[in-house]
Design a protein around this motif. Structure first.
Motif, PDB file in Angstrom:
ATOM      1  N   VAL A  48     -20.361  29.468 -16.714  1.00 53.37           N
ATOM      2  CA  VAL A  48     -21.367  29.522 -17.775  1.00 53.37           C
ATOM      3  C   VAL A  48     -22.489  28.520 -17.506  1.00 53.37           C
ATOM      4  N   ALA A  49     -22.115  27.269 -17.305  1.00 53.89           N
ATOM      5  CA  ALA A  49     -23.104  26.218 -17.083  1.00 53.89           C
ATOM      6  C   ALA A  49     -22.405  24.982 -16.556  1.00 53.89           C
ATOM      7  N   TYR A  50     -23.149  24.151 -15.849  1.00 54.93           N
ATOM      8  CA  TYR A  50     -22.610  22.857 -15.451  1.00 54.93           C
ATOM      9  C   TYR A  50     -23.751  21.860 -15.334  1.00 54.93           C
ATOM     10  N   LEU A  51     -23.367  20.593 -15.339  1.00 55.10           N
ATOM     11  CA  LEU A  51     -24.343  19.542 -15.123  1.00 55.10           C
ATOM     12  C   LEU A  51     -23.717  18.388 -14.359  1.00 55.10           C
ATOM     13  N   SER A  52     -24.606  17.632 -13.720  1.00 56.01           N
ATOM     14  CA  SER A  52     -24.179  16.427 -13.031  1.00 56.01           C
ATOM     15  C   SER A  52     -24.298  15.248 -13.994  1.00 56.01           C
ATOM     16  N   LYS A  53     -23.261  14.452 -14.105  1.00 60.98           N
ATOM     17  CA  LYS A  53     -23.306  13.295 -14.990  1.00 60.98           C
ATOM     18  C   LYS A  53     -24.420  12.345 -14.615  1.00 60.98           C
ATOM     19  N   GLY A  54     -24.716  12.270 -13.322  1.00 62.20           N
ATOM     20  CA  GLY A  54     -25.783  11.406 -12.860  1.00 62.20           C
ATOM     21  C   GLY A  54     -27.168  11.986 -13.084  1.00 62.20           C
ATOM     22  N   GLY A  55     -27.238  13.229 -13.547  1.00 63.26           N
ATOM     23  CA  GLY A  55     -28.522  13.846 -13.859  1.00 63.26           C
ATOM     24  C   GLY A  55     -29.150  14.591 -12.710  1.00 63.26           C
ATOM     25  N   GLY A  56     -28.439  14.776 -11.616  1.00 64.75           N
ATOM     26  CA  GLY A  56     -29.037  15.408 -10.447  1.00 64.75           C
ATOM     27  C   GLY A  56     -29.191  16.911 -10.534  1.00 64.75           C
ATOM     28  N   SER A  57     -28.344  17.596 -11.298  1.00 64.70           N
ATOM     29  CA  SER A  57     -28.440  19.050 -11.320  1.00 64.70           C
ATOM     30  C   SER A  57     -27.902  19.619 -12.616  1.00 64.70           C
ATOM     31  N   THR A  58     -28.479  20.731 -13.014  1.00 61.23           N
ATOM     32  CA  THR A  58     -28.028  21.500 -14.167  1.00 61.23           C
ATOM     33  C   THR A  58     -28.132  22.971 -13.803  1.00 61.23           C
ATOM     34  N   TYR A  59     -27.132  23.731 -14.214  1.00 61.57           N
ATOM     35  CA  TYR A  59     -27.114  25.161 -13.886  1.00 61.57           C
ATOM     36  C   TYR A  59     -26.725  25.954 -15.122  1.00 61.57           C
ATOM     37  N   TYR A  60     -27.366  27.103 -15.276  1.00 63.85           N
ATOM     38  CA  TYR A  60     -26.981  28.058 -16.307  1.00 63.85           C
ATOM     39  C   TYR A  60     -26.849  29.437 -15.671  1.00 63.85           C
ATOM     40  N   ALA A  61     -25.822  30.144 -16.055  1.00 61.16           N
ATOM     41  CA  ALA A  61     -25.737  31.550 -15.686  1.00 61.16           C
ATOM     42  C   ALA A  61     -26.868  32.300 -16.384  1.00 61.16           C
ATOM     43  N   THR A  69     -27.029  25.607 -24.371  1.00 55.47           N
ATOM     44  CA  THR A  69     -27.493  24.323 -23.872  1.00 55.47           C
ATOM     45  C   THR A  69     -26.290  23.439 -23.575  1.00 55.47           C
ATOM     46  N   ILE A  70     -26.229  22.950 -22.344  1.00 55.35           N
ATOM     47  CA  ILE A  70     -25.153  22.032 -21.962  1.00 55.35           C
ATOM     48  C   ILE A  70     -25.681  20.611 -22.042  1.00 55.35           C
ATOM     49  N   SER A  71     -24.852  19.709 -22.539  1.00 51.68           N
ATOM     50  CA  SER A  71     -25.265  18.318 -22.651  1.00 51.68           C
ATOM     51  C   SER A  71     -24.033  17.428 -22.570  1.00 51.68           C
ATOM     52  N   GLN A  72     -24.274  16.131 -22.481  1.00 51.29           N
ATOM     53  CA  GLN A  72     -23.158  15.202 -22.328  1.00 51.29           C
ATOM     54  C   GLN A  72     -23.409  13.936 -23.122  1.00 51.29           C
ATOM     55  N   ASP A  73     -22.328  13.273 -23.471  1.00 54.01           N
ATOM     56  CA  ASP A  73     -22.364  11.930 -24.048  1.00 54.01           C
ATOM     57  C   ASP A  73     -21.463  11.090 -23.162  1.00 54.01           C
ATOM     58  N   ASN A  74     -22.061  10.392 -22.215  1.00 52.80           N
ATOM     59  CA  ASN A  74     -21.265   9.637 -21.249  1.00 52.80           C
ATOM     60  C   ASN A  74     -20.433   8.548 -21.918  1.00 52.80           C
ATOM     61  N   ALA A  75     -20.958   7.968 -22.976  1.00 53.27           N
ATOM     62  CA  ALA A  75     -20.230   6.903 -23.668  1.00 53.27           C
ATOM     63  C   ALA A  75     -18.920   7.419 -24.249  1.00 53.27           C
ATOM     64  N   LYS A  76     -18.902   8.701 -24.611  1.00 52.85           N
ATOM     65  CA  LYS A  76     -17.710   9.310 -25.198  1.00 52.85           C
ATOM     66  C   LYS A  76     -16.955  10.173 -24.197  1.00 52.85           C
ATOM     67  N   ASN A  77     -17.446  10.224 -22.957  1.00 52.77           N
ATOM     68  CA  ASN A  77     -16.848  11.101 -21.936  1.00 52.77           C
ATOM     69  C   ASN A  77     -16.693  12.526 -22.458  1.00 52.77           C
ATOM     70  N   THR A  78     -17.709  12.982 -23.123  1.00 57.82           N
ATOM     71  CA  THR A  78     -17.654  14.290 -23.771  1.00 57.82           C
ATOM     72  C   THR A  78     -18.790  15.185 -23.304  1.00 57.82           C
TER      73      THR A  78
END
Length: 121
Positions: A48-61, A69-78
């Motif tokens: 469906v989608a993925y992202l790099s935690k470091g911000g290098g890449s994002t992909y959507y089918a 929309t895929i997103s992350q909260d690194n502080a919560k590892n979520t």
């Protein structure tokens, strides 16, 4: 080892929205890529989608572009997946997967158990 727990699935009518969550625990520092797959009954699993935690890449089918929309909260590892304008064909088990990099073959070293999304017409 990395342990993944998804939540947020449910039943909605077409046009509705859901936000899925995937919380990682364990050796999360080994992970740079986080993403979502889905599998409907009788169909192959699809990314469906993925992202790099470091911000290098994002992909959507293609089917996800403009609606998810895929997103992350690194502080919560979520990891999150906001899904809008849902269609009946989006009905599937949604699974979180993580891996050391976002390169092919390395994005899904660990899997969650999945959360069911059902969209009615």
């Amino acid at each position: 080892q990395v342990h993944l727990v998804e939540s947020g699935g449910g039943s909605v009518q077409a046009g509705g929205s859901l936000r899925l969550s995937c919380t990682a625990s364990g050796y999360v520092y080994s992970i740079d890529c986080m993403g979502w797959f889905r599998q409907a009954p009788g169909k192959e699993r699809e990314e469906v989608a993925y992202l790099s935690k470091g911000g290098g890449s994002t992909y959507y089918a293609d089917f996800a572009k403009g609606r998810f929309t895929i997103s992350q909260d690194n502080a919560k590892n979520t990891l999150y997946l906001q899904m809008n304008s849902l269609k009946p064909e989006d009905t599937a088990m949604y699974l979180c997967a993580v891996g050391p990099t976002c390169s092919r073959g390395h994005r899904s070293a660990y899997w969650g158990q999945g959360t069911q999304v059902t969209v009615s017409s």
